[in-house]
Design a protein around this motif. Sequence first.
Motif, mmCIF file in Angstrom:
data_model
loop_
_atom_site.group_PDB
_atom_site.id
_atom_site.type_symbol
_atom_site.label_atom_id
_atom_site.label_comp_id
_atom_site.label_asym_id
_atom_site.label_seq_id
_atom_site.Cartn_x
_atom_site.Cartn_y
_atom_site.Cartn_z
ATOM 1 N N ARG A 29 0.376 -1.015 0.062
ATOM 2 C CA ARG A 29 0.200 -0.005 -0.261
ATOM 3 C C ARG A 29 0.909 1.260 -0.138
ATOM 4 O O ARG A 29 0.653 2.414 -0.633
ATOM 5 N N ARG A 32 2.831 2.482 -3.187
ATOM 6 C CA ARG A 32 1.758 3.503 -4.226
ATOM 7 C C ARG A 32 2.289 4.964 -3.690
ATOM 8 O O ARG A 32 2.460 5.739 -5.031
ATOM 9 N N ARG A 33 2.873 5.385 -2.861
ATOM 10 C CA ARG A 33 3.382 6.812 -2.661
ATOM 11 C C ARG A 33 4.605 7.016 -3.196
ATOM 12 O O ARG A 33 5.396 8.375 -3.552
ATOM 13 N N ASP A 36 5.516 5.094 -9.819
ATOM 14 C CA ASP A 36 4.626 5.486 -10.735
ATOM 15 C C ASP A 36 5.128 4.997 -12.196
ATOM 16 O O ASP A 36 6.103 4.288 -12.088
ATOM 17 N N ASP A 37 4.510 4.903 -13.482
ATOM 18 C CA ASP A 37 4.757 4.179 -13.864
ATOM 19 C C ASP A 37 6.581 4.555 -14.782
ATOM 20 O O ASP A 37 7.104 3.472 -15.290
ATOM 21 N N ARG A 326 2.144 0.511 -8.476
ATOM 22 C CA ARG A 326 2.488 1.703 -8.706
ATOM 23 C C ARG A 326 0.784 2.427 -8.723
ATOM 24 O O ARG A 326 0.111 2.790 -8.814
ATOM 25 N N SER A 327 0.533 3.778 -8.306
ATOM 26 C CA SER A 327 0.029 4.360 -8.881
ATOM 27 C C SER A 327 -0.042 5.081 -9.996
ATOM 28 O O SER A 327 0.535 4.858 -10.959
ATOM 29 N N ARG A 328 -0.847 5.178 -10.968
ATOM 30 C CA ARG A 328 -1.714 5.156 -12.599
ATOM 31 C C ARG A 328 -1.372 6.389 -13.168
ATOM 32 O O ARG A 328 -2.123 6.956 -14.369
ATOM 33 N N THR A 329 0.042 7.316 -12.363
ATOM 34 C CA THR A 329 0.324 8.570 -13.188
ATOM 35 C C THR A 329 1.496 7.758 -14.130
ATOM 36 O O THR A 329 1.581 7.474 -14.227
#
Length: 333
Positions: A29, A32-33, A36-37, A326-329
């Motif tokens: 969790r 995620r911070r 990113d891609d 990852r975050s979805r950036t």
Amino acid sequence: MHVPDGFFNAATSVSAGVVAAAGVAVCLRGARRELDDRTAPMAGLVAAFIFAVQMLNFPVAAGTSGHLLGGALAAILVGPYTGVLCMAVVLLVQGVFFADGGLTALGINITIMGIVTVLIGWAIFRLVMRLSRGKVVVAAFLGALVSVPSSALVFSLLFWIGGTAPIQVGAVAAAMGGVHVLIGIGEALITALTVGAVLAVRPDLVYGARGLARPLVLRGAEGASTVVDEQEPVVAAPGRLRPFLLGGVGLTLVLAGVVSFFASSSPDGLEAVAENKGFLSQASDHVVTWGLADYGEVGGIPVGVAGVVGVGLVLIIAGAVAYAARSRTKVEA
């Protein structure tokens, strides 16, 4: 410092497994911070690099060797949450495919080699960064240096609590701490050199260097310079990621496929202490007996070939885990 099967009783192994599983869940969790891609592939490369360098045992004393643990390095390059995930993947691949670290001791290994080294290494790194006003390489050196004997002392405490042989905890802790201080020096040098190299080429990819500031310099018409107290963020042109990743993978394959032939064959710090203190006999045979076990020794596979296979496995698994976490950036690769 890979702990084999048989060193710990069932209660301690299960308890450590619960701690390791909880730590990995929290880090999935938290990552995620950090991811990113753009940075997810970097996590795969960092994990594969740590796997490769862990194959390169170096001598630290007469008849004793050591190798990189890598927790501090992973935390500094990709962040502490992602660093734990990288270490967990490395230790899982080593235990399942290469018989390096027991399967029943996987929770122990993730706890002491992954979670402890990342937490201690990252904490010392951040502290030194504050005290040294942003000396990244110095902070990386000290964070890595402290993380290794810290991990060794946690092993000693856990073995005193739930080991399968009686020990004098003070004597074992002193022996483990002493030899792992020497190993920590090697760890610190490798970590500092690696972080310094990435910082020189792609500072935007060093998680621990994010948010650094530099003095604002005003230049006059005649070339005079004045440093003012205001600060501006250090901005590095990110450039394209693919050339850096390809170069990093190439270097990692060379380390695992070629340099691994020249690694020290002496027992590592834990094995040497266990033999000296009389509890090495508690280790039981690993259940993995296929060709890659002991990095190809069981199946007659050259260590370099086994290393290349391991790099590929870690790269794919760690990259997939990082990509999923990852975050979805959306960013340019």
